[in-house]
Design an enzyme around this catalytic site. Structure first.
Site, PDB file in Angstrom:
ATOM      1  N   CYS A  22      37.335   6.629 -11.743  1.00  0.00           N
ATOM      2  CA  CYS A  22      36.755   7.316 -10.569  1.00  0.00           C
ATOM      3  C   CYS A  22      36.028   8.537 -11.104  1.00  0.00           C
ATOM      4  O   CYS A  22      36.554   9.651 -11.067  1.00  0.00           O
ATOM      5  CB  CYS A  22      37.854   7.739  -9.607  1.00  0.00           C
ATOM      6  SG  CYS A  22      38.936   6.398  -9.114  1.00  0.00           S
ATOM      7  N   PRO A  65      31.662  13.317  -9.618  1.00  0.00           N
ATOM      8  CA  PRO A  65      30.372  13.618 -10.245  1.00  0.00           C
ATOM      9  C   PRO A  65      30.431  13.920 -11.744  1.00  0.00           C
ATOM     10  O   PRO A  65      29.448  14.385 -12.301  1.00  0.00           O
ATOM     11  CB  PRO A  65      29.911  14.862  -9.475  1.00  0.00           C
ATOM     12  CG  PRO A  65      31.181  15.561  -9.095  1.00  0.00           C
ATOM     13  CD  PRO A  65      32.201  14.474  -8.877  1.00  0.00           C
ATOM     14  N   GLY A  66      31.556  13.660 -12.391  1.00  0.00           N
ATOM     15  CA  GLY A  66      31.547  13.702 -13.850  1.00  0.00           C
ATOM     16  C   GLY A  66      32.222  14.901 -14.498  1.00  0.00           C
ATOM     17  O   GLY A  66      32.155  15.062 -15.714  1.00  0.00           O
ATOM     18  N   GLY A  67      32.880  15.725 -13.691  1.00  0.00           N
ATOM     19  CA  GLY A  67      33.536  16.915 -14.252  1.00  0.00           C
ATOM     20  C   GLY A  67      34.531  16.538 -15.345  1.00  0.00           C
ATOM     21  O   GLY A  67      34.506  17.101 -16.445  1.00  0.00           O
ATOM     22  N   LYS A  68      35.386  15.572 -15.044  1.00  0.00           N
ATOM     23  CA  LYS A  68      36.434  15.231 -16.019  1.00  0.00           C
ATOM     24  C   LYS A  68      35.876  14.275 -17.089  1.00  0.00           C
ATOM     25  O   LYS A  68      36.311  14.324 -18.236  1.00  0.00           O
ATOM     26  CB  LYS A  68      37.651  14.629 -15.304  1.00  0.00           C
ATOM     27  CG  LYS A  68      38.260  15.648 -14.346  1.00  0.00           C
ATOM     28  CD  LYS A  68      39.526  15.184 -13.695  1.00  0.00           C
ATOM     29  CE  LYS A  68      39.982  16.179 -12.648  1.00  0.00           C
ATOM     30  NZ  LYS A  68      39.206  16.129 -11.386  1.00  0.00           N
ATOM     31  N   ASP A 117      32.240   4.299 -10.859  1.00  0.00           N
ATOM     32  CA  ASP A 117      32.371   4.841  -9.501  1.00  0.00           C
ATOM     33  C   ASP A 117      31.737   3.850  -8.543  1.00  0.00           C
ATOM     34  O   ASP A 117      30.917   3.022  -8.943  1.00  0.00           O
ATOM     35  CB  ASP A 117      31.699   6.212  -9.372  1.00  0.00           C
ATOM     36  CG  ASP A 117      32.353   7.059  -8.274  1.00  0.00           C
ATOM     37  OD1 ASP A 117      33.173   7.935  -8.595  1.00  0.00           O
ATOM     38  OD2 ASP A 117      32.053   6.816  -7.084  1.00  0.00           O
ATOM     39  N   ASP A 151      41.300   9.439 -11.564  1.00  0.00           N
ATOM     40  CA  ASP A 151      41.234  10.689 -10.784  1.00  0.00           C
ATOM     41  C   ASP A 151      40.927  10.251  -9.349  1.00  0.00           C
ATOM     42  O   ASP A 151      39.783  10.243  -8.915  1.00  0.00           O
ATOM     43  CB  ASP A 151      40.126  11.583 -11.360  1.00  0.00           C
ATOM     44  CG  ASP A 151      40.107  12.948 -10.718  1.00  0.00           C
ATOM     45  OD1 ASP A 151      41.176  13.447 -10.350  1.00  0.00           O
ATOM     46  OD2 ASP A 151      39.006  13.532 -10.583  1.00  0.00           O
ATOM     47  N   CYS A 175      43.635  15.792  -6.319  1.00  0.00           N
ATOM     48  CA  CYS A 175      43.601  17.201  -5.921  1.00  0.00           C
ATOM     49  C   CYS A 175      44.300  17.342  -4.556  1.00  0.00           C
ATOM     50  O   CYS A 175      43.918  18.143  -3.726  1.00  0.00           O
ATOM     51  CB  CYS A 175      42.193  17.781  -5.931  1.00  0.00           C
ATOM     52  SG  CYS A 175      41.025  16.839  -4.982  1.00  0.00           S
TER      53      CYS A 175
HETATM   54  C1  LIG Z   1      38.271  12.806  -6.892  1.00  0.00           C
HETATM   55  S1  LIG Z   1      36.733  12.083  -7.004  1.00  0.00           S
HETATM   56  C2  LIG Z   1      36.481  12.015  -8.727  1.00  0.00           C
HETATM   57  C3  LIG Z   1      36.062  13.320  -9.346  1.00  0.00           C
HETATM   58  C4  LIG Z   1      35.667  13.190 -10.799  1.00  0.00           C
HETATM   59  N1  LIG Z   1      36.688  12.543 -11.599  1.00  0.00           N
HETATM   60  C5  LIG Z   1      35.354  14.533 -11.416  1.00  0.00           C
HETATM   61  O1  LIG Z   1      36.207  15.121 -12.070  1.00  0.00           O
HETATM   62  O2  LIG Z   1      34.227  14.999 -11.238  1.00  0.00           O
HETATM   63  C6  LIG Z   1      37.051  10.413  -6.632  1.00  0.00           C
HETATM   64  C7  LIG Z   1      35.898   9.472  -6.861  1.00  0.00           C
HETATM   65  O3  LIG Z   1      36.388   8.157  -6.660  1.00  0.00           O
HETATM   66  C8  LIG Z   1      35.335   7.362  -6.158  1.00  0.00           C
HETATM   67  N2  LIG Z   1      35.943   6.146  -5.577  1.00  0.00           N
HETATM   68  C9  LIG Z   1      36.407   5.947  -4.335  1.00  0.00           C
HETATM   69  N3  LIG Z   1      36.902   4.706  -4.213  1.00  0.00           N
HETATM   70  C10 LIG Z   1      36.772   4.115  -5.425  1.00  0.00           C
HETATM   71  C11 LIG Z   1      37.095   2.831  -5.944  1.00  0.00           C
HETATM   72  N4  LIG Z   1      37.669   1.900  -5.180  1.00  0.00           N
HETATM   73  N5  LIG Z   1      36.823   2.570  -7.237  1.00  0.00           N
HETATM   74  C12 LIG Z   1      36.244   3.515  -8.017  1.00  0.00           C
HETATM   75  N6  LIG Z   1      35.898   4.742  -7.583  1.00  0.00           N
HETATM   76  C13 LIG Z   1      36.166   5.041  -6.306  1.00  0.00           C
HETATM   77  C14 LIG Z   1      34.615   8.264  -5.206  1.00  0.00           C
HETATM   78  O4  LIG Z   1      33.284   7.840  -5.013  1.00  0.00           O
HETATM   79  C15 LIG Z   1      34.716   9.619  -5.917  1.00  0.00           C
HETATM   80  O5  LIG Z   1      33.544   9.872  -6.645  1.00  0.00           O
END
Ligand SMILES: C[S@@+](CC[C@H](N)C(=O)[O-])C[C@H]1O[C@@H](n2cnc3c(N)ncnc32)[C@H](O)[C@@H]1O
Length: 479
Positions: free
Chosen positions: A312, A315-318, A336, A379, A432
């Site tokens: 997941c 936007p790529g922070g981790k 994603d 994440d 989070c």
């Molecule tokens: C908490 S955010 C991730 C933040 C990211 N890891 C960062 O640190 O910038 C969760 C992400 O999961 C994606 N997402 C939601 N459902 C998903 C799925 N079934 N499979 C993969 N990604 C999914 C969302 O689009 C979102 O971008």
């Protein structure tokens, strides 16, 4: 030429019909307004403040409106909240100016005939909000702001959060200031403390009930103040470009003060700044990231050369943090479901000089590349209850009925990641959220399904101690 208040009202109107985060809406719209940097900061303060404090503003307005608030036209309701926010929470705006300038907005929204209504209601609000402050909550005391006091050491007395065994946490004891009202407007806290939390701190009632039962009055009050304070700007100094101390010196040369944070790459700016104007932005010397989020990639501890799945990623922070820890070597498959958000992963990688990331659009995560990977990060999408301060709209969007769906999705994604790592590989699960059902209970559920799966470490970031709330667990797949 648009004014700051008119721009804020326009953005509030758009925020009702939009899925994304309000911060993104501000970013998209503010550049087009032609407003000065100072006015843009004012717009941000107004929009975030009105959304964050909506419940309290409605409690303040309600006694002076002779019909149910949901019968008031949305554009007028936004204008009333904008006016009430300035009166109750912005001490640098004189009350008469807050009333006058807001009434003038009636023309901007094509409701010139409603000026008398706006004026009447806002003048009554201005009479109700006094210029006195107190340390004690009450039906006639509006939670105004957190007051950080001396730093104490120990664990949270009223919290069921746990920190890794033996770890000592620094805990700023937060005392709040309340603004006195000329008459009681909020619920009586002896009769209905959850009602007071909901109205005073702008929480949906179900969340106030949930957190009061879980944390008790003192900790729930501390969380209330924390989640209404404007969040700090935290930077992660890019390890691929330099060291934290060197970047801090660069900031100091521009008279920008920064504190070091709990993560070795973290810096907290002591005043608000436009991120794009900070030194080294274009050269990727830093990313914006909260230290609680930085702890997640560090918990995974990837070695240079590994093949890592980030399930997941946007936007790529981790993702980019993992790449830094891997010295930009090996491969990270960044998946994603949102194409537009996945583009931001590539953009961030370019700015930070990361070149070992392969973005992959997936349908639901179960179609991610098969691997095997050395490690994976999940994440997961979550309720975001640990970041209510940073994402002010979240508190009004999340519904108690959504938890069941989220928990099922989180469990499915964690199983998908575990399937794709090699025997003996590592998976970090993080959110989070500060809700146990989305955190340790998801991990427990998955462990019941995989014999020999070990939890090597887990951590809770407690909101306000010192940053956002969240959770991570480092799991080891049986060999
Ligand atoms: C908490 S955010 C991730 C933040 C990211 N890891 C960062 O640190 O910038 C969760 C992400 O999961 C994606 N997402 C939601 N459902 C998903 C799925 N079934 N499979 C993969 N990604 C999914 C969302 O689009 C979102 O971008």
């Amino acid at each position: 030429m648009t004014t700051a208040r008119a721009a804020a009202l326009d953005i509030l109107a758009r925020s009702h019909s939009r899925e994304g985060f309000v911060a993104e809406l501000l970013d998209e719209n503010l550049t087009r307004t032609g407003l000065s940097a100072q006015d843009r900061r004012f717009v941000t303060q107004l929009v975030f403040g009105v959304i964050r404090r909506r419940g309290t503003l409605d409690a303040l307005l309600k006694p002076f409106i002779q019909r149910p608030l949901n019968n008031v036209e949305p554009a007028l309701m936004d204008a009333l909240r904008l006016g009430a926010f300035q009166i109750a929470f912005l001490t640098h705006v004189p009350k008469h100016a807050a009333v006058h300038e807001t009434v003038e907005l009636a023309n901007h929204i094509g409701r010139g005939q409603a000026k008398g209504f706006l004026n009447g209601v806002l003048r009554r609000v201005a009479e109700t909000v006094t210029d006195e402050y107190t340390d004690a909550p009450g039906a006639d005391a509006l939670p105004f702001e957190a007051v950080p006091s001396s730093v104490t050491v120990g664990s949270a007395a009223h919290s069921d959060f746990s920190t890794p065994a033996g770890e000592i946490t620094e805990r700023p004891a937060v005392v709040g200031r309340y603004r006195k009202l000329a008459r009681p407007v909020l619920p009586n806290l002896e009769e209905d403390f959850a009602g007071y939390l909901a109205a005073g701190f702008s929480w949906p009632r179900w969340l106030a009930d949930r957190w009061l039962a879980r944390f008790g009055r003192d900790e729930a009050t501390r969380l209330g103040f924390w989640f209404n304070a404007p969040p700090s700007l935290w930077l992660r100094v890019n390890k691929l470009k330099g060291e934290r101390e060197d970047y801090r010196v660069q900031l100091a040369a521009r008279n920008i003060d920064a504190d070091t944070g709990p993560h070795p790459q973290s810096l907290r700016l002591l005043e608000g700044h436009s991120v794009r104007d900070l030194p080294g932005y274009a050269d990727g010397e830093f990313a914006v990231q909260d230290p609680s989020a930085m702890a997640v990639a560090t918990a995974l501890n990837p070695a240079p050369g590994w093949r890592v799945l980030d399930l997941c990623a946007a936007p790529g922070g981790k993702t980019t943090h993992l790449a830094e820890l891997m010295h930009n070597r090996g491969r990270i498959v960044a998946c994603d479901i949102e194409a537009k958000r996945l583009d931001t992963v590539a953009t961030l990688c370019r700015r930070l000089g990361v070149s070992n990331v392969e973005p992959v659009l997936v349908k639901d995560g179960t179609d991610a590349p098969a691997g095997p990977f050395d490690a994976a990060l999940v994440d997961a999408p979550c309720s975001n209850t640990g970041v209510l301060g940073r994402r002010p709209e979240v508190r009004w969007r999340v519904q108690p009925g959504e938890f069941e769906y989220l928990i099922r999705l989180q469990t499915k994604l964690l199983f998908a990641a575990l399937d794709r790592v090699k025997p003996g590989g590592v998976v970090v699960y993080s959110t989070c959220s500060i809700e146990p059902d989305e955190n340790e209970n998801v991990v427990k559920g998955v462990r019941r399904g995989i014999k020999g799966l070990k939890v090597e470490a887990e951590g809770y970031a407690i909101p306000g101690k010192p940053a956002d709330g969240g959770y991570w667990a480092r799991l080891r797949k049986p060999g």
